[in-house]
Enzyme design. Sequence first.
Site, PDB file in Angstrom:
ATOM      1  N   ASP A   1      -0.383  10.237  16.985  1.00 17.91           N
ATOM      2  CA  ASP A   1      -1.251   9.858  15.859  1.00 17.91           C
ATOM      3  C   ASP A   1      -1.859   8.474  16.079  1.00 17.91           C
ATOM      4  O   ASP A   1      -1.878   7.627  15.180  1.00 17.91           O
ATOM      5  CB  ASP A   1      -0.461   9.913  14.546  1.00 17.91           C
ATOM      6  CG  ASP A   1      -1.391  10.046  13.338  1.00 17.91           C
ATOM      7  OD1 ASP A   1      -2.560  10.436  13.519  1.00 17.91           O
ATOM      8  OD2 ASP A   1      -0.941   9.752  12.216  1.00 17.91           O
TER       9      ASP A   1
ATOM     10  N   GLY B   1       0.357   7.971   3.615  1.00 17.62           N
ATOM     11  CA  GLY B   1       0.414   9.377   3.259  1.00 17.62           C
ATOM     12  C   GLY B   1       1.817   9.783   2.828  1.00 17.62           C
ATOM     13  O   GLY B   1       2.005  10.715   2.050  1.00 17.62           O
TER      14      GLY B   1
ATOM     15  N   THR C   1       0.845  -1.201   0.000  1.00 18.25           N
ATOM     16  CA  THR C   1       0.000   0.000   0.000  1.00 18.25           C
ATOM     17  C   THR C   1       0.875   1.243   0.000  1.00 18.25           C
ATOM     18  O   THR C   1       2.106   1.155   0.149  1.00 18.25           O
ATOM     19  CB  THR C   1      -0.906   0.013   1.272  1.00 18.25           C
ATOM     20  OG1 THR C   1      -1.738   1.160   1.254  1.00 18.25           O
ATOM     21  CG2 THR C   1      -0.089   0.045   2.528  1.00 18.25           C
TER      22      THR C   1
HETATM   23  N1  LIG Z   1       4.823  -3.533   9.392  1.00 16.17           N
HETATM   24  C1  LIG Z   1       3.774  -3.558   8.575  1.00 16.17           C
HETATM   25  N2  LIG Z   1       3.207  -4.708   8.274  1.00 16.17           N
HETATM   26  C2  LIG Z   1       2.128  -4.742   7.459  1.00 16.17           C
HETATM   27  N3  LIG Z   1       1.579  -3.649   6.928  1.00 16.17           N
HETATM   28  C3  LIG Z   1       2.124  -2.461   7.219  1.00 16.17           C
HETATM   29  C4  LIG Z   1       3.235  -2.363   8.053  1.00 16.17           C
HETATM   30  N4  LIG Z   1       3.555  -1.074   8.168  1.00 16.17           N
HETATM   31  C5  LIG Z   1       2.673  -0.411   7.453  1.00 16.17           C
HETATM   32  N5  LIG Z   1       1.796  -1.240   6.871  1.00 16.17           N
HETATM   33  C6  LIG Z   1       0.688  -0.849   6.003  1.00 16.17           C
HETATM   34  O1  LIG Z   1       1.032   0.344   5.362  1.00 16.17           O
HETATM   35  C7  LIG Z   1       0.123   1.357   5.684  1.00 16.17           C
HETATM   36  C8  LIG Z   1       0.853   2.674   5.747  1.00 16.17           C
HETATM   37  O2  LIG Z   1       1.865   2.591   6.686  1.00 16.17           O
HETATM   38  P1  LIG Z   1       2.263   3.823   7.586  1.00 16.17           P
HETATM   39  O3  LIG Z   1       1.059   4.230   8.327  1.00 16.17           O
HETATM   40  O4  LIG Z   1       3.455   3.479   8.387  1.00 16.17           O
HETATM   41  O5  LIG Z   1       2.653   4.849   6.478  1.00 16.17           O
HETATM   42  P2  LIG Z   1       2.419   6.378   6.470  1.00 16.17           P
HETATM   43  O6  LIG Z   1       2.910   6.919   5.199  1.00 16.17           O
HETATM   44  O7  LIG Z   1       2.977   6.939   7.687  1.00 16.17           O
HETATM   45  O8  LIG Z   1       0.838   6.401   6.499  1.00 16.17           O
HETATM   46  P3  LIG Z   1      -0.102   7.511   7.117  1.00 16.17           P
HETATM   47  O9  LIG Z   1       0.705   8.670   7.333  1.00 16.17           O
HETATM   48  O10 LIG Z   1      -1.145   7.671   6.079  1.00 16.17           O
HETATM   49  O11 LIG Z   1      -0.639   6.893   8.367  1.00 16.17           O
HETATM   50  C9  LIG Z   1      -0.477   0.928   6.992  1.00 16.17           C
HETATM   51  O12 LIG Z   1      -1.738   1.446   7.203  1.00 16.17           O
HETATM   52  C10 LIG Z   1      -0.505  -0.589   6.861  1.00 16.17           C
HETATM   53  O13 LIG Z   1      -1.647  -0.989   6.183  1.00 16.17           O
END
Ligand SMILES: Nc1ncnc2c1ncn2[C@@H]1O[C@H](COP(=O)(O)OP(=O)(O)OP(=O)(O)O)[C@@H](O)[C@H]1O
Length: 788
Positions: A159, A32, A29
């Site tokens: 968050d 953000g 996925t």
């Molecule tokens: N360790 C993991 N194992 C499985 N899926 C993961 C893991 N880390 C992240 N994901 C998936 O990736 C998505 C995005 O990860 P993360 O929230 O760390 O990224 P981000 O860019 O900080 O997202 P946001 O800022 O939108 O919350 C998570 O919602 C989850 O579905």
Amino acid sequence: MNQPQIPLYQPNQTLTVGSHQIKIIKYLTSGGFAQVYKVEFSPIDPYINTNVGCLKRVIIPDKQSLNMLRAEVEAMKLLRNNRHVVSYIDSHASKSTTIAGNYEVFLLMEYCEKGGLIDFLNTRLQNRLNDDEILKIMSQTTQGIAAMHALQPPVIHRDIKIENVLIAANGDYKICDFGSVCGVIRPPRNNMELEYVKHDILRNTTAQYRSPEMLNLTSGFPIDEKSDVWALGVFLYKICYYITPFEKVGESAILQARFQFPAVPIYNGRTKNLIKVMLSKSPTNRPNVCQVLEEVSRIQGKPCPIKNFYLERAMKFSQQYNQSINMSIDYPRQTINSDIGKIPTELHHSATMVELKTKNPLPVSLPMSTHVTENLEPKGSITHTPNMNILKNKNSYIPNLQHANTFTNLHESSSFATGPDLSVLMQNSEAISNSTYVSARPSSPTKAPAFHNFSSAKSMNSHYTDRETQTFTPHSPVRRPLSRVSSIRSNISVDSEVAYLDDETTGNSLVRKLSHTLKKVITGESRNTSPIRSRQNTGDSLWNSATHKLRSRLTGGNNKRSISHEKTTNKSNSLNRRISSMIRDTESNTDKSILEKDNMPASIIPKPKPSSQSPMTELSEDTENGLSLRYNEQLKDTPSIKLMVNKEAKESIQKKVQNLLNNSDDIPTRRTASGYGRFTNNEKSKSPSRLKPKVPPSSSSGNKIRQSSVIVTPLSSLQAKRANTKIDNKRTPPPVPKKPNSLKIKVNTNGRDGNKPRIASETTDYLMEVDVDDLETKFRQRFPSTVR
Ligand SMILES: Nc1ncnc2c1ncn2[C@@H]1O[C@H](COP(=O)(O)OP(=O)(O)OP(=O)(O)O)[C@@H](O)[C@H]1O
């Protein structure tokens, strides 16, 4: 930071992240800020014992923004191997090969095979989660957050939301996404800070989970662990009802902590109670994360999986404190008392300084007591008092006390310390039904702040701080927001029987004991009996009434002892006038008698120095209050002052004072206290008057930035603290009366704060505290039979 559009890695593509070789399995996925992949890696990580992991790839536009990612990485490193935190494996940052001038950060971590909690919830749209499932999710998520709060200084997630909880292959719930972590953020002190923090909040938090103190940055509350507790409350609500509690109304509802529970699904009343208390408007009324976990475990009927680290720290501190007290007993009482007596002065003085350095890295949030210890910085006379030194050295424990609250077996909630919190919590308890959070000990708020450090990468290693928003650097003490400072004292006065119910098991007794003792240290109080109470119905009442005016003049109404003097009744004013006029009469008589005795022409008697000579003299020119002339410290050696010890004059004034004493029955008792500013106009109030702050008028008109800046104005802080004391939570505190310009005293600040100008009120308070007491003492020495 907008994620630039970059091509995805393809399956089987290989790369190196730190010391690990990576092979992409599949794209998962995009968050953000990142692309997320399932990967294989080698060598195997010993903790998670697998070679399957998750790779987060983030494109960073500039070097400065790298620090944002660095914070995330550092937080994960600190928390690695916690069962309820997604485990860190490796990381790597490099110049982007895809977009020139950009950087790429790779974060290799544990892979949570069962995906996100949100996905799980979406599988249960029809068949909602039951109590057990909800409590399991809540317990495990809270454990992850507790690991962050347990750090010293604590790390705030900022968050927490269902999207940031993942489910491992074994079904464990794990908190993830540490891209918003920060230290405690103190309330902004000026517009620039306000804008900065506002911007940071908008960027790093999710609207529905924002706490009131995040929305109202002028509330005086820092953004700290309790902000996470709020978000956890929203989280719990959402896993129960699939909506957030403030979704319909929005920010105004958050600010008022106003929400309702849907009629269905029906959940355990205790779970609802927990939500309610976690969503308390005031952070001080919210349980800490350990208390949340204790309560969840209690509802589950299981033992709490972690120790209450706040409580442990409080107990540790208490031990240290008791040791220090024992040591102090060996010292001559006089020495100790004299030192203690100086503390308030030192406190006022030191607290005006911008930064105090300490050898011990301090957690970001400090209760009022920390001010005291910090301000016990050896300043000559204090250095030799062992107990003080010990306090100072142990101050790293103090910050934790504010969170040492715990739910007892009787479901007592509390935040160690504050009276207002107690009442609020009690109100909440009444409103909520079956399991009541009776406040065992309201606790003091506190904390202070930090952010991602955009400028200093080094500081990220252990402290998420930002110079612009931190009250202090990791190695400097924190100033508490005023409202907090005030609370500790007020809490002490609002002790209720309930509070003692389970002290032994909760450690609240330790905290309370500590508060009492520290309060004494803070105030320099060494008597068991309140000076005010002991003075009532004595000649002191007259003296108080008379000195009240003097104090109010000297302090412009801001002296802590004259907070409520503005409300003095007409009768009291009349008495003051009578005393003033009496003293003026006496003065003229005694002047005359001395002249006769010495056969000197009146013209050659030296006159008091003009106002320009000293601030005190300036005040003495006020013809309305003869007392100011009489007890002017600067004039004590001038002939006109010496006249006061003339026997005739003494008898005369004693006689007149005695007459007034005899006629004093018509004077309301509270006026007596008003002389010290330690009474309240709150007629209903039954607490000791000295601990009952005068409830000031509406603060709405006050400049809120200024209100927060009061943090660095010790005495004003005290006043504001009192003003903010929510003994009656529904009252709106009035502003502290402003000192008239004409009464402001110019003081040379050289040699005190270096080149830093001191603000007038601070200076005045500082001087007045010393001089008025001194004058009072002198008066007593001269006319003991009158005032005692
Ligand atoms: N360790 C993991 N194992 C499985 N899926 C993961 C893991 N880390 C992240 N994901 C998936 O990736 C998505 C995005 O990860 P993360 O929230 O760390 O990224 P981000 O860019 O900080 O997202 P946001 O800022 O939108 O919350 C998570 O919602 C989850 O579905």
